[in-house]
Design a protein around this motif. Structure first.
Motif, short mmCIF file in Angstrom:
data_model
loop_
_atom_site.label_atom_id
_atom_site.label_comp_id
_atom_site.label_asym_id
_atom_site.label_seq_id
_atom_site.Cartn_x
_atom_site.Cartn_y
_atom_site.Cartn_z
N ILE A 33 0.85 -1.18 0.00
CA ILE A 33 0.00 0.00 0.00
C ILE A 33 0.89 1.23 0.00
O ILE A 33 1.70 1.42 0.90
N LEU A 34 0.74 2.06 -1.00
CA LEU A 34 1.53 3.27 -1.06
C LEU A 34 0.97 4.31 -0.09
O LEU A 34 -0.10 4.14 0.48
N ASP A 35 1.75 5.37 0.11
CA ASP A 35 1.36 6.40 1.06
C ASP A 35 0.01 7.02 0.73
O ASP A 35 -0.70 7.49 1.60
N ASP A 36 -0.33 7.03 -0.55
CA ASP A 36 -1.60 7.63 -0.94
C ASP A 36 -2.74 6.61 -0.92
O ASP A 36 -3.85 6.90 -1.34
N GLY A 37 -2.43 5.41 -0.44
CA GLY A 37 -3.48 4.40 -0.30
C GLY A 37 -3.65 3.53 -1.53
O GLY A 37 -4.52 2.66 -1.55
N THR A 38 -2.80 3.73 -2.54
CA THR A 38 -2.92 2.95 -3.75
C THR A 38 -2.38 1.54 -3.54
O THR A 38 -1.33 1.35 -2.92
N LEU A 39 -3.09 0.57 -4.04
CA LEU A 39 -2.63 -0.81 -3.98
C LEU A 39 -1.70 -1.05 -5.16
O LEU A 39 -2.09 -0.91 -6.32
N HIS A 40 -0.45 -1.39 -4.87
CA HIS A 40 0.56 -1.54 -5.91
C HIS A 40 1.10 -2.96 -5.89
O HIS A 40 1.73 -3.37 -4.91
N VAL A 41 0.86 -3.71 -6.95
CA VAL A 41 1.36 -5.07 -7.03
C VAL A 41 2.85 -5.02 -7.36
O VAL A 41 3.27 -4.32 -8.27
N MET A 42 3.63 -5.77 -6.62
CA MET A 42 5.08 -5.75 -6.82
C MET A 42 5.48 -6.62 -8.01
O MET A 42 4.70 -7.44 -8.49
N GLY A 43 6.70 -6.41 -8.47
CA GLY A 43 7.23 -7.22 -9.56
C GLY A 43 6.90 -6.65 -10.93
O GLY A 43 7.04 -7.32 -11.94
N GLY A 44 6.49 -5.38 -10.97
CA GLY A 44 6.19 -4.76 -12.25
C GLY A 44 4.93 -5.30 -12.89
O GLY A 44 4.73 -5.18 -14.09
N ILE A 45 4.08 -5.90 -12.08
CA ILE A 45 2.85 -6.49 -12.61
C ILE A 45 1.73 -5.46 -12.59
O ILE A 45 1.48 -4.82 -11.57
N SER A 46 1.08 -5.27 -13.70
CA SER A 46 -0.05 -4.34 -13.74
C SER A 46 -1.35 -5.07 -14.04
O SER A 46 -2.43 -4.56 -13.76
N ASP A 47 -1.24 -6.24 -14.60
CA ASP A 47 -2.43 -7.03 -14.88
C ASP A 47 -2.22 -8.46 -14.40
O ASP A 47 -1.11 -8.97 -14.42
N CYS A 48 -3.30 -9.08 -14.00
CA CYS A 48 -3.24 -10.49 -13.63
C CYS A 48 -2.99 -11.33 -14.89
O CYS A 48 -3.23 -10.90 -16.01
N ARG A 49 -2.53 -12.53 -14.65
CA ARG A 49 -2.28 -13.41 -15.80
C ARG A 49 -3.56 -13.74 -16.54
O ARG A 49 -3.53 -14.16 -17.70
N CYS A 50 -4.70 -13.56 -15.89
CA CYS A 50 -5.97 -13.81 -16.56
C CYS A 50 -6.41 -12.61 -17.38
O CYS A 50 -7.38 -12.68 -18.10
N GLY A 51 -5.66 -11.48 -17.26
CA GLY A 51 -5.98 -10.31 -18.05
C GLY A 51 -6.72 -9.24 -17.28
O GLY A 51 -6.90 -8.14 -17.78
N SER A 52 -7.16 -9.57 -16.08
CA SER A 52 -7.90 -8.59 -15.28
C SER A 52 -6.94 -7.70 -14.51
O SER A 52 -5.84 -8.12 -14.16
N ASP A 53 -7.35 -6.47 -14.25
CA ASP A 53 -6.53 -5.60 -13.41
C ASP A 53 -7.31 -5.17 -12.18
O ASP A 53 -6.99 -4.20 -11.52
N ALA A 54 -8.35 -5.94 -11.88
CA ALA A 54 -9.21 -5.61 -10.74
C ALA A 54 -8.69 -6.28 -9.48
O ALA A 54 -9.27 -7.22 -8.97
#
Ligand SMILES: [Zn+2]
Length: 55
Positions: free
Chosen positions: A20-41
């Motif tokens: 959790i970043l200081d601004d409350g954003t949930l940040h997935v580590m490892g440079g991942i922006s999308d799940c392997r299934c294609g979702s980013d939710a």
């Protein structure tokens, strides 16, 4: 300071290490922006990383 949490894909339920970043954003580590299934939710799962075996 950032808090380490577990992010869970809201679509397939796959878990990722995240923080959790200081601004409350949930940040997935490892440079991942999308799940392997294609979702980013991603949603924040319980902080506990204890493994629970089905009874
Ligand atoms: Zn997924």
């Amino acid at each position: 300071m950032s808090e380490r949490v577990l992010a869970r894909c809201g679509d397939c339920g796959r878990g990722y290490a995240a923080r959790i970043l200081d601004d409350g954003t949930l940040h997935v580590m490892g440079g991942i922006s999308d799940c392997r299934c294609g979702s980013d939710a991603f949603t924040q799962a319980t902080v506990s990383l204890e493994r629970r075996d089905p009874a």
